[in-house]
Design a protein around this motif. Structure first.
Motif, mmCIF file in Angstrom:
data_model
loop_
_atom_site.group_PDB
_atom_site.id
_atom_site.type_symbol
_atom_site.label_atom_id
_atom_site.label_comp_id
_atom_site.label_asym_id
_atom_site.label_seq_id
_atom_site.Cartn_x
_atom_site.Cartn_y
_atom_site.Cartn_z
ATOM 1 N N LEU A 1 4.439 13.634 -0.697
ATOM 2 C CA LEU A 1 3.004 13.384 -0.839
ATOM 3 C C LEU A 1 2.195 14.262 0.112
ATOM 4 N N LYS B 1 5.987 2.812 -1.597
ATOM 5 C CA LYS B 1 6.483 4.027 -2.246
ATOM 6 C C LYS B 1 5.928 5.269 -1.573
ATOM 7 N N ARG B 2 4.704 5.197 -1.116
ATOM 8 C CA ARG B 2 4.141 6.368 -0.431
ATOM 9 C C ARG B 2 4.833 6.613 0.910
ATOM 10 N N HIS C 1 8.180 8.242 0.025
ATOM 11 C CA HIS C 1 8.043 9.637 -0.414
ATOM 12 C C HIS C 1 6.979 10.373 0.397
ATOM 13 N N ARG C 2 6.900 10.024 1.666
ATOM 14 C CA ARG C 2 5.886 10.576 2.563
ATOM 15 C C ARG C 2 5.848 12.100 2.536
ATOM 16 N N TYR D 1 -6.787 5.198 -1.923
ATOM 17 C CA TYR D 1 -5.823 6.206 -2.372
ATOM 18 C C TYR D 1 -6.153 6.680 -3.781
ATOM 19 N N ARG E 1 5.906 7.344 -8.164
ATOM 20 C CA ARG E 1 6.516 7.441 -6.832
ATOM 21 C C ARG E 1 5.494 7.293 -5.712
ATOM 22 N N PHE E 2 4.203 7.420 -6.030
ATOM 23 C CA PHE E 2 3.150 7.270 -5.025
ATOM 24 C C PHE E 2 2.249 6.070 -5.313
ATOM 25 N N LEU F 1 -0.322 13.136 -7.877
ATOM 26 C CA LEU F 1 -0.692 12.085 -6.938
ATOM 27 C C LEU F 1 -0.723 10.706 -7.577
#
Length: 386
Positions: A285, A277-278, A281-282, A255, A271-272, A267
């Protein structure tokens, strides 16, 4: 010698799943003798369109190279005698018939053990030899029955079959593994056995972690957009300016490399910053990535991401896939001489044992090896008599 040159398989097989399994072993040198019923025109795979002439088809060629053929009706007394003589010198009687048919034809271990106590009798059917033995099984039905189609496709689309007959092909591979294991045990212990295999077992076993999640935590699989992974983000298909590609970040390092290549500072925001977290917050992202990937072609992105060490692949057509330089490097396409078409290009099977094998033969015509096999049987009987 080829790896399996000392194994002989009598194959009462037809169509796809069964012949695919025995061809894995034939390509490694096993002597696979197809028993084709003269009353039905032999293996039905010979007649599958569109690329077919007479009793030859490219479908049949795809599943039957490196085998020998003899036409025998197991209900005919004289033919049955020949079959039994073949069994006497074989390691396996392999079939892919409806679950109740092997017993009717007399090709189970109970039927054949007096002829050859070490014979392995392996049948790959749709649903096994139990309560559902009479139920016919084909790949489409098994993908339905085992839950595959329900979790394949877009969320708002219909249940979807995979583009290839993956249950059939996987079932053939399971049969190949089972035959090798059973022959090993038979040679070790001096006693053969039955192998009751099914496409249903194969398909259910391949639910793997999705099935375990459901059994242990009540997880209900759902179709995901763009073939996305159920628990890893990003791990899915993305549209580029001229086509599609798949990108997968199964590790944090992937990532971070992806974020660096894309170059959008958002990115790397907190939050990512982790798997959890990813997932949380899919949508945010994926919205960033969707817009970014549309700015370049698939080939451009693949070049950049591969250089950075990010798992990526362009979504190719079959034609494009077969032009990959790795095809030649890995020996995945080779030619065989054919009596009707001159030369046939073949896709290789995947098992590898030592150096690449050579001398592949096209699939046999019906009864092509009758004289050869009868001569072998006669020679064997004469040598025993001597």
């Amino acid at each position: 010698m080829q790896p399996l040159e000392d194994i002989r398989i009598i194959a009462v097989e037809q169509y796809g799943a069964g012949p695919w399994g025995s061809m894995q072993l034939a390509d490694l040198g096993a002597d696979v003798i197809k028993i084709e019923d003269p009353n039905t025109g032999g293996d039905i795979g010979r007649y599958v369109p569109p690329f077919r002439e007479g009793t030859d088809s490219l479908f049949y060629e795809s599943f039957n190279r490196n085998k020998r053929s003899i036409a025998l009706s197991l209900s005919d007394t004289a033919d049955r005698e020949i079959f039994d003589r073949l069994v006497a010198g074989a390691d396996v009687v392999y079939s892919n018939l409806r679950g109740d048919v092997p017993a009717k034809l007399g090709i189970t271990y109970a039927d054949l053990q007096d002829i050859n106590p070490q014979i392995v009798c392996c049948n790959l059917s749709g649903y096994g030899g139990g309560s559902a033995a009479k139920r016919p099984g084909y790949d489409y039905m098994l993908q339905s029955a085992a839950g595959w189609m329900d979790i394949t496709g877009e969320p708002d689309g219909p249940p979807t079959k995979s583009g290839l007959s993956l249950v059939d092909f996987s079932g053939g591979l399971i049969a190949a593994i089972s035959m090798l294991a059973a022959v090993h045990a038979s040679r070790r212990d001096g006693v053969g056995t039955d192998c009751d295999l099914s496409l249903f077992d194969t398909a259910v076993s391949m639910l793997t972690y999705v099935g375990n999640w459901h059994l242990n935590e009540g997880f209900e699989p759902q179709r995901t957009p763009k073939s996305s992974h159920p628990s890893l983000v990003p791990f899915q298909a993305f549209e580029t300016s001229d086509g599609w590609m798949t990108v997968g970040c199964a590790k944090e390092k992937f990532y971070l490399r992806l974020a660096e290549v894309v170059g959008d500072e958002r990115l790397v925001e907190d939050r990512f910053s982790s798997f959890d977290k990813r997932i949380e917050h899919r949508e945010e992202l994926l919205n960033i990535l969707d817009k970014a990937f549309l700015q370049r072609t698939a080939d451009e992105w693949v070049g950049l991401l591969e250089t950075a060490g990010v798992p990526v692949a362009k979504v190719k057509s079959v034609a494009e896939a077969l032009q990959d330089p790795l095809i030649a490097e890995r020996g995945l396409v080779f030619d065989t001489d054919h009596h009707r078409w001159g030369t046939i290009r073949n896709i290789a099977t995947a098992p590898r044992v030592g150096p690449p094998l050579t001398g592949n033969r096209a699939a046999p015509t019906i009864d092509e090896h009758r004289a050869e096999l009868l001569e072998e049987l006669s020679t064997t009987m004469n040598s025993k008599g001597a």
